[in-house]
Design an enzyme around this catalytic site. Structure first.
Site, short mmCIF file in Angstrom:
data_model
loop_
_atom_site.label_atom_id
_atom_site.label_comp_id
_atom_site.label_asym_id
_atom_site.label_seq_id
_atom_site.Cartn_x
_atom_site.Cartn_y
_atom_site.Cartn_z
N ASP A 156 0.82 -1.22 0.00
CA ASP A 156 0.00 0.00 0.00
C ASP A 156 0.85 1.26 0.00
O ASP A 156 0.42 2.30 -0.51
CB ASP A 156 -0.92 0.03 1.22
N ASP B 34 -2.34 5.93 -2.81
CA ASP B 34 -1.76 4.75 -2.20
C ASP B 34 -1.02 4.00 -3.30
O ASP B 34 -1.50 3.91 -4.43
CB ASP B 34 -2.84 3.83 -1.62
N HIS C 245 -7.50 0.34 -4.20
CA HIS C 245 -6.41 -0.58 -4.52
C HIS C 245 -6.81 -1.49 -5.67
O HIS C 245 -7.89 -2.07 -5.70
CB HIS C 245 -5.96 -1.38 -3.29
N ASP D 131 -5.28 -4.28 -6.95
CA ASP D 131 -4.80 -5.66 -7.09
C ASP D 131 -5.78 -6.78 -6.73
O ASP D 131 -5.41 -7.95 -6.74
CB ASP D 131 -3.47 -5.86 -6.36
N CYS E 229 -0.86 -7.95 -1.09
CA CYS E 229 -0.85 -6.79 -0.20
C CYS E 229 0.15 -6.94 0.94
O CYS E 229 0.81 -5.97 1.33
CB CYS E 229 -2.23 -6.57 0.40
#
Length: 349
Positions: free
Chosen positions: A96, A180, A230, A232, A334
């Site tokens: 992150d 991020d 995020h 992913d 992550c």
């Protein structure tokens, strides 16, 4: 040999229930954040997650990976800037905050107030890498005044969030750059970024200008996602010209990848039961896998259909469960951050 950053959950704290956290969490969990914000996470759950991550470290070492960890910090300590006061979250998700591009490590400014000082846990490692020859860049730290957040952002229903996301409106404004690192996905010279609840267009533009000087191209992509945060679990590159694309969050620019000859794979629906507590994140952490190289993947041992998908692609699965660690907002991708890999810089578009 790849280097990874992982850490214990020591000092991890439930984030205070401010507007930035509210916009990124499921309505059903709001009472939990209202009650426990600023306190430790449930002890039994925390201990199980610690054991999962310890075993993940062992697995990575067995596979030839050098495992490094950031410093342990007590995130329950209240801190105050001229613009806000809060306690912290954790330093569990290095993906992150750190984006590695070649020999440069970029420290992301973050968008949650509870993550303002998270970078402190990584500073000893970053100084070590810098002394070893790495470039080290810290993006401009946002002030995080009230002006960075839409205080009236309607977020109670999925319909509200979907409508606003379609219109390009999010809880973060364009008051100042913020992002991020996990909203950026790299494939050689090309980096894909999404505007989300924690990454604004000014943040993407900062990255575009910064990396453009070194010959990298930053492409903005978007998805049918009512609550993007995020990239992913939505768009996860797993090999040269090979990407997992979430079937529930289709990419609006997918033709760009088809024209470049990419193979776009839709992962199967997650098998995680509804009863499992996911205070942060979603069931689609099943697609948040970690590629050790193009032929090996660390994947949730409970997600048997996802394992089958990888086997059909000719990729060896290394199964392990981090279900309890998932509850804190991250999967294998992550919880790790690649600092060094062998290979050559190529262009895939």
């Amino acid at each position: 040999m790849a280097h990874k950053c992982l850490r214990f959950l020591s000092g991890a704290t439930v984030p205070r229930f401010s507007v930035d956290v509210k916009a990124n969490t499921n309505v059903k969990h709001w009472p939990f954040f209202e009650k426990f914000g600023g306190q430790s996470w449930p002890k039994e759950h925390l201990n199980k997650a610690r054991m999962e991550i310890e075993e993940l470290c062992n697995i990575l070492r067995h596979e030839g990976v050098i495992v490094r960890r950031p410093e342990a910090i007590d995130f329950s300590e209240v801190y105050k800037t001229p613009d806000f006061q809060t306690s912290g979250l954790s330093a569990c998700m290095p993906r992150d905050i750190l984006l590695v591009v070649g020999d440069e490590i970029i420290e992301a400014p973050m968008a949650w107030r509870s993550r303002f000082f998270e970078y402190r846990a990584y500073r000893p490692l970053l100084k070590e890498y810098f002394k070893g020859g790495a470039k080290w860049t810290t993006a401009p730290k946002p002030l995080m005044t009230d002006a960075l957040y839409d205080q009236d952002y309607p977020m109670r229903t999925i319909e509200d969030r979907q409508k606003l996301a379609t219109e390009g409106k999010f809880v973060t404004t364009e008051f100042e750059p913020c992002f991020d690192a996990a909203d950026f996905m790299r494939a050689g010279r090309d980096i894909f970024a999404q505007r989300s609840q924690v990454t604004n267009d000014l943040g993407i533009e900062w990255m575009r200008r910064h990396l453009g000087e070194r010959g990298y191209r930053v492409h903005k992509v978007s998805f049918d996602d009512p609550n993007p945060m995020h990239i992913d679990t939505t768009f996860n590159i797993i090999g040269p010209g090979l990407v997992l694309s979430n079937p529930e969050r289709p990419c609006h620019q997918i033709d760009m990848f088809h024209k470049a000859g990419w193979r776009v794979v839709k992962p199967p629906k997650p098998l995680m039961p509804d009863t499992h507590p996911l205070w942060l994140g979603s069931k689609w952490l099943s697609a948040n896998v970690l590629m050790l190289d193009p032929t090996r993947v660390v994947v949730d041992k409970n997600e048997t259909t996802t394992q089958k998908m990888f086997e059909n692609l000719g990729i060896k699965c290394i199964p392990h469960s981090i279900r309890f660690a998932n509850s804190f907002g991250g999967g294998f991708h992550c919880w790790t951050c690649d600092v060094r890999r062998r290979g050559t810089l190529e262009s895939y578009l």
